[in-house]
Structure formats: structure tokens, C-alpha cells
Design a protein around this motif. Structure first.
Motif, PDB file in Angstrom:
ATOM      1  N   SER A 131       0.851  -1.180   0.000  1.00  0.00           N
ATOM      2  CA  SER A 131       0.000   0.000   0.000  1.00  0.00           C
ATOM      3  C   SER A 131       0.891   1.236   0.000  1.00  0.00           C
ATOM      4  CB  SER A 131      -0.948  -0.003   1.206  1.00  0.00           C
ATOM      5  OG  SER A 131      -0.216   0.002   2.417  1.00  0.00           O
ATOM      6  N   GLY A 132       0.257   2.401   0.010  1.00  0.00           N
ATOM      7  CA  GLY A 132       1.012   3.636  -0.086  1.00  0.00           C
ATOM      8  C   GLY A 132       1.336   3.913  -1.542  1.00  0.00           C
ATOM      9  N   SER A 133       2.617   4.064  -1.846  1.00  0.00           N
ATOM     10  CA  SER A 133       3.036   4.426  -3.198  1.00  0.00           C
ATOM     11  C   SER A 133       3.182   3.238  -4.131  1.00  0.00           C
ATOM     12  CB  SER A 133       4.350   5.207  -3.129  1.00  0.00           C
ATOM     13  OG  SER A 133       4.152   6.400  -2.400  1.00  0.00           O
ATOM     14  N   TRP A 134       2.846   2.047  -3.664  1.00  0.00           N
ATOM     15  CA  TRP A 134       2.748   0.876  -4.532  1.00  0.00           C
ATOM     16  C   TRP A 134       1.577   0.047  -4.073  1.00  0.00           C
ATOM     17  CZ3 TRP A 134       6.816  -3.513  -3.497  1.00  0.00           C
ATOM     18  CH2 TRP A 134       6.953  -3.725  -2.142  1.00  0.00           C
ATOM     19  N   THR A 135       1.103  -0.866  -4.898  1.00  0.00           N
ATOM     20  CA  THR A 135      -0.077  -1.639  -4.550  1.00  0.00           C
ATOM     21  C   THR A 135       0.084  -3.064  -5.037  1.00  0.00           C
ATOM     22  OG1 THR A 135      -1.170  -1.012  -6.606  1.00  0.00           O
ATOM     23  CG2 THR A 135      -1.627   0.358  -4.667  1.00  0.00           C
ATOM     24  N   GLY A 136      -0.816  -3.891  -4.584  1.00  0.00           N
ATOM     25  CA  GLY A 136      -0.879  -5.254  -5.089  1.00  0.00           C
ATOM     26  C   GLY A 136      -0.458  -6.285  -4.071  1.00  0.00           C
ATOM     27  N   VAL A 137      -0.677  -7.532  -4.448  1.00  0.00           N
ATOM     28  CA  VAL A 137      -0.281  -8.672  -3.629  1.00  0.00           C
ATOM     29  C   VAL A 137       1.192  -8.946  -3.896  1.00  0.00           C
ATOM     30  CG1 VAL A 137      -0.648 -11.131  -3.232  1.00  0.00           C
ATOM     31  CG2 VAL A 137      -2.606  -9.625  -3.666  1.00  0.00           C
ATOM     32  N   LYS A 138       1.963  -9.164  -2.832  1.00  0.00           N
ATOM     33  CA  LYS A 138       3.393  -9.414  -2.953  1.00  0.00           C
ATOM     34  C   LYS A 138       3.714 -10.829  -2.480  1.00  0.00           C
ATOM     35  CE  LYS A 138       3.796  -5.264  -4.379  1.00  0.00           C
ATOM     36  NZ  LYS A 138       3.885  -5.020  -5.806  1.00  0.00           N
TER      37      LYS A 138
END
Length: 87
Positions: free
Chosen positions: A34-41
Motif C-alpha cells: 500500500s502507499g506508493s505501490w499496490t498489489g499482492v506481494k
């Protein structure tokens, strides 16, 4: 969560790219950004390159991983210097 192999915060020049990397503990079931990037890691850890980053800004990258016992998060801050003024 590390940025360019550092704990951060870091400062980078305009149009630079960064490498975000993370390791996990306690066998998480899921990790999300979250924040400045998104998605499942990847819940086993991983790395991701992002950029080029532009403009004068401060970006915060957050990762949160969870399992049945609870969740934990980590974050790192990146300061981007905007375009330099000409002569």
C-alpha cells in the motif's frame, strides 16, 4: 522493507528508479502493498523495481504480511528531487 538495499529514508534524483526488497518471517499467508505501490506481494519475500520516479515528492512504500497469529508491516520513505534548474 528496504529500498536500494537501505532501510531508508533515501533521497534520489529526478527520473531515477528504485529497488524495493523484503523478507518475511513466521510463514505469512499473504503480503500486500500500500502507499506508493499496490498489489499482492510474494509472501516468501522478493524484490521489485519501480520507476522512473519524477517530480519533487516524498513517497512511502508499505508492505503488510499476515498469518493466523496476526499481521506485521514495514515501510520505507523515498524523497525524489525534482528536475534541476538550468544554468
Amino acid at each position: 522493507l528496504k529500498v536500494n538495499n537501505e532501510d531508508g529514508p533515501i533521497t534520489i534524483d529526478d527520473t531515477s528508479s528504485i529497488s524495493l526488497s523484503w523478507i518475511t518471517f513466521n510463514n505469512p499467508n499473504t503480503c500486500s502493498a500500500s502507499g506508493s505501490w499496490t498489489g499482492v506481494k510474494d509472501q516468501t519475500g522478493g524484490a521489485e523495481t519501480t520507476g522512473p520516479l519524477t517530480g519533487t515528492t516524498t513517497l512511502t512504500y508499505i508492505i503488510e504480511c499476515s498469518n493466523a497469529a496476526g499481521s506485521a508491516s514495514d515501510s520505507v520513505e523515498v524523497n525524489v528531487l525534482g528536475p534541476r534548474a538550468g544554468p
